[in-house]
Motif scaffolding. Structure first.
Motif, PDB file in Angstrom:
ATOM      1  N   MET A  78       0.863  -1.185   0.000  1.00  0.00           N
ATOM      2  CA  MET A  78       0.000   0.000   0.000  1.00  0.00           C
ATOM      3  C   MET A  78       0.899   1.235   0.000  1.00  0.00           C
ATOM      4  O   MET A  78       1.855   1.310   0.753  1.00  0.00           O
ATOM      5  N   GLY A  79       0.580   2.186  -0.847  1.00  0.00           N
ATOM      6  CA  GLY A  79       1.375   3.406  -0.969  1.00  0.00           C
ATOM      7  C   GLY A  79       1.019   4.433   0.086  1.00  0.00           C
ATOM      8  O   GLY A  79       0.479   4.114   1.142  1.00  0.00           O
ATOM      9  N   ILE A  80       1.303   5.669  -0.219  1.00  0.00           N
ATOM     10  CA  ILE A  80       1.029   6.772   0.698  1.00  0.00           C
ATOM     11  C   ILE A  80      -0.478   6.992   0.817  1.00  0.00           C
ATOM     12  O   ILE A  80      -1.192   6.998  -0.177  1.00  0.00           O
ATOM     13  N   ILE A  81      -0.925   7.150   2.049  1.00  0.00           N
ATOM     14  CA  ILE A  81      -2.323   7.485   2.316  1.00  0.00           C
ATOM     15  C   ILE A  81      -2.362   8.950   2.729  1.00  0.00           C
ATOM     16  O   ILE A  81      -1.636   9.369   3.632  1.00  0.00           O
ATOM     17  N   ARG A  82      -3.200   9.725   2.057  1.00  0.00           N
ATOM     18  CA  ARG A  82      -3.351  11.151   2.357  1.00  0.00           C
ATOM     19  C   ARG A  82      -4.594  11.312   3.240  1.00  0.00           C
ATOM     20  O   ARG A  82      -5.698  10.983   2.808  1.00  0.00           O
ATOM     21  N   ILE A  83      -4.373  11.830   4.451  1.00  0.00           N
ATOM     22  CA  ILE A  83      -5.447  11.922   5.448  1.00  0.00           C
ATOM     23  C   ILE A  83      -5.732  13.370   5.795  1.00  0.00           C
ATOM     24  O   ILE A  83      -4.818  14.139   6.081  1.00  0.00           O
ATOM     25  N   ASP A 118       6.154   7.003   7.480  1.00  0.00           N
ATOM     26  CA  ASP A 118       6.569   7.789   6.317  1.00  0.00           C
ATOM     27  C   ASP A 118       5.593   7.701   5.155  1.00  0.00           C
ATOM     28  O   ASP A 118       5.680   8.483   4.215  1.00  0.00           O
ATOM     29  N   ASN A 119       4.670   6.751   5.209  1.00  0.00           N
ATOM     30  CA  ASN A 119       3.716   6.567   4.116  1.00  0.00           C
ATOM     31  C   ASN A 119       2.349   7.160   4.421  1.00  0.00           C
ATOM     32  O   ASN A 119       1.362   6.777   3.789  1.00  0.00           O
ATOM     33  N   ILE A 120       2.309   8.044   5.388  1.00  0.00           N
ATOM     34  CA  ILE A 120       1.074   8.784   5.659  1.00  0.00           C
ATOM     35  C   ILE A 120       1.384  10.266   5.562  1.00  0.00           C
ATOM     36  O   ILE A 120       2.308  10.776   6.188  1.00  0.00           O
ATOM     37  N   TYR A 121       0.611  10.946   4.726  1.00  0.00           N
ATOM     38  CA  TYR A 121       0.637  12.404   4.652  1.00  0.00           C
ATOM     39  C   TYR A 121      -0.675  12.860   5.263  1.00  0.00           C
ATOM     40  O   TYR A 121      -1.726  12.307   4.968  1.00  0.00           O
ATOM     41  N   TYR A 122      -0.613  13.838   6.143  1.00  0.00           N
ATOM     42  CA  TYR A 122      -1.867  14.319   6.702  1.00  0.00           C
ATOM     43  C   TYR A 122      -1.838  15.822   6.893  1.00  0.00           C
ATOM     44  O   TYR A 122      -0.787  16.440   6.996  1.00  0.00           O
ATOM     45  N   LYS A 123      -3.029  16.371   6.899  1.00  0.00           N
ATOM     46  CA  LYS A 123      -3.227  17.807   7.126  1.00  0.00           C
ATOM     47  C   LYS A 123      -4.350  17.913   8.139  1.00  0.00           C
ATOM     48  O   LYS A 123      -5.380  17.251   8.000  1.00  0.00           O
ATOM     49  N   SER A 124      -4.162  18.747   9.163  1.00  0.00           N
ATOM     50  CA  SER A 124      -5.190  18.861  10.197  1.00  0.00           C
ATOM     51  C   SER A 124      -5.849  20.234  10.196  1.00  0.00           C
ATOM     52  O   SER A 124      -5.262  21.233   9.767  1.00  0.00           O
ATOM     53  N   PHE A 125      -7.087  20.230  10.684  1.00  0.00           N
ATOM     54  CA  PHE A 125      -7.910  21.436  10.783  1.00  0.00           C
ATOM     55  C   PHE A 125      -8.663  21.403  12.097  1.00  0.00           C
ATOM     56  O   PHE A 125      -8.970  20.330  12.612  1.00  0.00           O
ATOM     57  N   GLU A 126      -9.001  22.599  12.599  1.00  0.00           N
ATOM     58  CA  GLU A 126      -9.709  22.656  13.874  1.00  0.00           C
ATOM     59  C   GLU A 126     -11.224  22.599  13.729  1.00  0.00           C
ATOM     60  O   GLU A 126     -11.930  22.415  14.716  1.00  0.00           O
ATOM     61  N   CYS A 179      -6.315  16.444  -3.028  1.00  0.00           N
ATOM     62  CA  CYS A 179      -7.031  15.183  -2.862  1.00  0.00           C
ATOM     63  C   CYS A 179      -6.574  14.469  -1.584  1.00  0.00           C
ATOM     64  O   CYS A 179      -5.384  14.476  -1.263  1.00  0.00           O
ATOM     65  N   PHE A 180      -7.512  13.889  -0.876  1.00  0.00           N
ATOM     66  CA  PHE A 180      -7.233  13.073   0.299  1.00  0.00           C
ATOM     67  C   PHE A 180      -7.905  11.725   0.109  1.00  0.00           C
ATOM     68  O   PHE A 180      -8.966  11.631  -0.492  1.00  0.00           O
ATOM     69  N   ASP A 181      -7.275  10.691   0.647  1.00  0.00           N
ATOM     70  CA  ASP A 181      -7.817   9.336   0.564  1.00  0.00           C
ATOM     71  C   ASP A 181      -8.745   9.032   1.732  1.00  0.00           C
ATOM     72  O   ASP A 181      -9.650   8.204   1.616  1.00  0.00           O
ATOM     73  N   ILE A 218      -8.448   0.546   8.757  1.00  0.00           N
ATOM     74  CA  ILE A 218      -9.761   1.130   8.448  1.00  0.00           C
ATOM     75  C   ILE A 218      -9.814   1.538   6.974  1.00  0.00           C
ATOM     76  O   ILE A 218     -10.799   1.293   6.288  1.00  0.00           O
ATOM     77  N   TYR A 219      -8.733   2.137   6.496  1.00  0.00           N
ATOM     78  CA  TYR A 219      -8.679   2.559   5.094  1.00  0.00           C
ATOM     79  C   TYR A 219      -8.820   1.360   4.162  1.00  0.00           C
ATOM     80  O   TYR A 219      -9.601   1.378   3.206  1.00  0.00           O
TER      81      TYR A 219
END
Length: 129
Positions: A1-6, A27-35, A50-52, A122-123
């Motif tokens: 499984m490649g990078i998962i964008r969360i 290292d295979n998870i990219y994520y961006k957080s918001f409040e 795009c996010f997965d 879960i993904y």
């Protein structure tokens, strides 16, 4: 499984910090957080990033987690996003969310060391349905 964008939406700064640390372990998870939901929706609409997967706090300000999940899926690049909830309360309501397109949940408090693996599970399950 490649990078998962969360995309992660959580109103508690402490939880956001813990998740940031936990995501840094994989290292295979990219994520961006918001409040909050509106800022997450604004970001995606403006950038078309795009996010997965979406990881959403069960109790969000300004809009419900289900409303945010539905709004994210209305954005064409996110129509197949896999969504999980972060919650301190497991109830019958949570288990019934599968019918609404929610693939799973993370129970607070969670183990930061195991968080990335749990999200990957879960993904994977959400993509299979």
């Amino acid at each position: 499984m490649g990078i998962i964008r969360i995309i992660f939406v959580e109103d508690e700064p402490d939880i956001r910090s813990i998740v940031e640390m936990a995501m840094g372990l994989d290292d295979n998870i990219y994520y961006k957080s918001f409040e909050d939901g509106p800022s997450a929706l604004r970001f995606v609409s403006e950038t078309q990033q795009c996010f997965d997967m979406a990881l959403l706090n069960f109790k969000l300000p300004f809009m419900t987690e289900i409303e945010l999940h539905r709004q994210l899926r209305l954005i064409p690049i996110l129509r197949n996003i896999v969504t999980a909830l972060v919650t301190a309360h497991v109830s019958e309501d949570i288990t019934g969310y599968k019918d609404l397109g929610i693939s799973g949940y993370i129970l607070k408090p969670f183990d930061p060391i195991l968080l990335a693996k749990r999200l990957r599970d879960i993904y994977k399950e959400g993509r299979a349905t």
